[in-house]
Structures are given as C-alpha cells and as structure tokens.
Design a protein around this motif. Structure first.
Motif, short mmCIF file in Angstrom:
data_model
loop_
_atom_site.label_atom_id
_atom_site.label_comp_id
_atom_site.label_asym_id
_atom_site.label_seq_id
_atom_site.Cartn_x
_atom_site.Cartn_y
_atom_site.Cartn_z
N VAL A 157 -12.58 -25.74 -4.42
CA VAL A 157 -11.46 -24.52 -4.91
C VAL A 157 -11.27 -24.39 -6.38
CG1 VAL A 157 -9.20 -23.69 -4.65
CG2 VAL A 157 -10.12 -24.97 -2.73
N ASP A 158 -11.40 -23.36 -7.06
CA ASP A 158 -11.20 -22.94 -8.24
C ASP A 158 -10.55 -21.64 -8.54
OD1 ASP A 158 -11.34 -23.37 -10.86
OD2 ASP A 158 -13.24 -23.09 -11.40
N GLN A 159 -9.97 -21.48 -9.50
CA GLN A 159 -9.18 -20.24 -10.06
C GLN A 159 -10.16 -18.87 -9.82
OE1 GLN A 159 -5.75 -19.96 -12.64
NE2 GLN A 159 -7.27 -19.14 -13.86
N GLY A 161 -20.52 -18.70 -12.68
CA GLY A 161 -20.82 -19.62 -11.67
C GLY A 161 -21.30 -21.05 -12.03
N GLY A 162 -21.19 -21.14 -13.53
CA GLY A 162 -21.62 -22.41 -14.03
C GLY A 162 -20.84 -23.64 -13.57
N THR A 163 -19.64 -23.37 -13.83
CA THR A 163 -18.48 -24.65 -13.46
C THR A 163 -18.61 -24.96 -12.05
OG1 THR A 163 -17.09 -23.84 -15.17
CG2 THR A 163 -16.07 -25.27 -13.63
N MET A 164 -18.52 -23.83 -11.10
CA MET A 164 -18.68 -24.23 -9.61
C MET A 164 -20.10 -24.63 -9.19
SD MET A 164 -16.99 -24.16 -6.70
CE MET A 164 -15.68 -23.10 -7.07
N ARG A 165 -21.00 -24.30 -10.10
CA ARG A 165 -22.34 -25.05 -9.58
C ARG A 165 -22.36 -26.26 -9.96
NH1 ARG A 165 -28.17 -21.96 -10.27
NH2 ARG A 165 -29.39 -23.53 -9.13
N ALA A 166 -21.82 -26.74 -11.08
CA ALA A 166 -21.57 -28.15 -11.51
C ALA A 166 -21.04 -29.07 -10.26
CB ALA A 166 -21.13 -28.44 -12.87
N ALA A 167 -19.95 -28.45 -9.90
CA ALA A 167 -19.09 -29.17 -8.90
C ALA A 167 -19.81 -29.20 -7.78
CB ALA A 167 -17.81 -28.49 -8.66
N ILE A 168 -20.52 -28.20 -7.33
CA ILE A 168 -21.56 -28.35 -6.07
C ILE A 168 -22.49 -29.59 -6.16
CG2 ILE A 168 -23.22 -27.22 -4.71
CD1 ILE A 168 -21.67 -24.60 -5.35
N SER A 225 -21.65 -11.96 -10.55
CA SER A 225 -22.76 -12.27 -11.51
C SER A 225 -24.03 -12.89 -10.84
CB SER A 225 -21.90 -13.02 -12.52
OG SER A 225 -21.65 -14.46 -11.82
N GLU A 226 -24.92 -13.11 -11.80
CA GLU A 226 -26.26 -14.02 -11.07
C GLU A 226 -25.69 -15.37 -10.58
OE1 GLU A 226 -30.04 -16.20 -12.81
OE2 GLU A 226 -29.44 -14.29 -13.82
N ASP A 283 -19.62 -23.08 -19.21
CA ASP A 283 -18.87 -22.44 -18.61
C ASP A 283 -18.73 -20.91 -18.92
OD1 ASP A 283 -17.82 -22.01 -21.21
OD2 ASP A 283 -15.87 -23.09 -20.99
N TYR A 284 -17.68 -20.15 -18.62
CA TYR A 284 -17.74 -18.63 -18.69
C TYR A 284 -18.03 -18.40 -20.01
CZ TYR A 284 -13.03 -19.12 -20.15
OH TYR A 284 -11.92 -19.45 -20.68
N SER A 285 -17.63 -18.79 -20.95
CA SER A 285 -17.83 -18.55 -22.51
C SER A 285 -19.10 -18.71 -23.19
CB SER A 285 -16.75 -18.76 -23.23
OG SER A 285 -16.61 -20.41 -23.38
N GLY A 286 -19.92 -19.65 -22.34
CA GLY A 286 -21.14 -20.17 -22.65
C GLY A 286 -21.16 -21.64 -23.52
#
Length: 191
Positions: free
Chosen positions: A128-130, A135-142, A163-164, A104-107
């Motif tokens: 959809v996310d807040q 991008g780690g959380t969204m990429r996992a959902a993808i 971000s990257e 996640d965003y905090s590593g």
C-alpha cells in the motif's frame, strides 16, 4: 469541502475532492491527499474502496511504503486484522535489512529497505502506498518483497497513474485504486 461534511450519496472516490494541489513547486508531488485522512468518513471509505477488490483473497501481511503509505497501510491492516510492515527509506531501521535502490517520482535516486525477519517464503503481502506516479517506489517495494521470498498479493494506492511504470505494475499484479475511470485521464495529466 469541510472536514465534517458527508455527502448524501457517497460514490467511489467522492473523497478525492478533499485533496489539495501542490503550491510548493516541482520537488513535491502534484497533489496532496493528506487532508482526506483528516475526514473520518473519507478515510474509512477510501480504505474500503482500496480493499474491495481483495475481498476473499489470501493476505497475510500489509506493507506500507515510507512515509504516507504508512497511513493507508496501517488503516488497511487494521481493517483486515492483519499485521503491518513498514517499508522504509534507507537508514531508519536499526535491524538487519535488505535494500533496493530506486528513482522516485521526481527522478531523485534513493534507497528503500525492509527488515529481513518479517517476510518468509510464500507470505502473501498487500503493498500500500499513497500514490503511484512513475512506479519506481512501488516497483522497489515489490522487488524487496519478492527477493525475501514473499508473494505480492496486490498493490493498492489512492491513484495508480497510467505512466509506463504504473502500467507495468497493473499488468503484473492485482491492483486497486480510488480514481473512477472517467477521472483517470485528469489524474494522469495532473489536472
């Protein structure tokens, strides 16, 4: 800004001023949009801004990401008159699931899961996310949607940072967010 005030002119992103900065330290996101959801016009305008780029697109299902993505995702699904799918942190679903590890965003290392019976091959899913920070959380959902044969119809979040990971998502998928271009650098720098 109080929770009843509606500005005379409502440009895209006017509601961003309702968000509050993090006062609890580095284990939390840098900005909290939850107050935006308490303002009825702000929530409606935010959802309308997120969905505007997808007008006329084929969307079969809206999926929201645990947990704050549930709010915007469910509101988007209701607006589009589509079903809503919760993509959860591991251990919360009592049905057959497929899982995906991510940072996640905090590593922090986590695992996300989705039920296996909601996405069929070719189903077009709006994710959809807040917020998309790294991008780690969204990429996992993808990856979960695509592993089940679904098609990512788009990605929507209040902010998609440059971000990257945010750039990776924006280069590959149709995206929508609420931050006007002139404010994007401030959001990217967490100001």
């Amino acid at each position: 800004m109080d929770l009843c005030h509606v500005p005379a002119t409502r440009e895209k992103g006017w509601y961003l001023a309702l968000m509050a900065p993090n006062v609890k330290g580095p284990n939390y996101a840098w900005l909290d949009p939850s107050r935006l959801y308490c303002h009825p016009q702000a929530l409606q305008d935010c959802v309308a801004d997120l969905l505007q780029p997808f007008q006329g697109d084929a969307i079969d299902l809206v999926a929201g990401i645990d947990a704050m993505g549930f709010i915007l995702g469910a509101a988007a699904a209701a607006t589009l008159r589509k079903g809503f799918l919760a993509i959860r942190k591991a251990g919360h679903l009592c049905v057959q699931t497929v899982a995906q590890p991510y940072s996640d965003y905090s590593g922090r290392e986590k695992v996300m899961e989705v039920r296996t019976d909601a996405i069929s091959p070719g189903l077009r899913v709006l994710l959809v996310d807040q917020w998309v920070e790294t991008g780690g959380t969204m990429r996992a959902a993808i990856e979960l949607v695509e592993r089940l044969g679904g098609v990512v119809a788009g990605v929507a979040a209040i902010c998609i940072e440059s971000s990257e990971g945010g750039k990776w998502i924006q280069e590959r998928y149709k995206c929508s967010h609420c931050v006007p271009p002139h404010l994007q650098p401030r959001f990217d720098q967490h100001q």
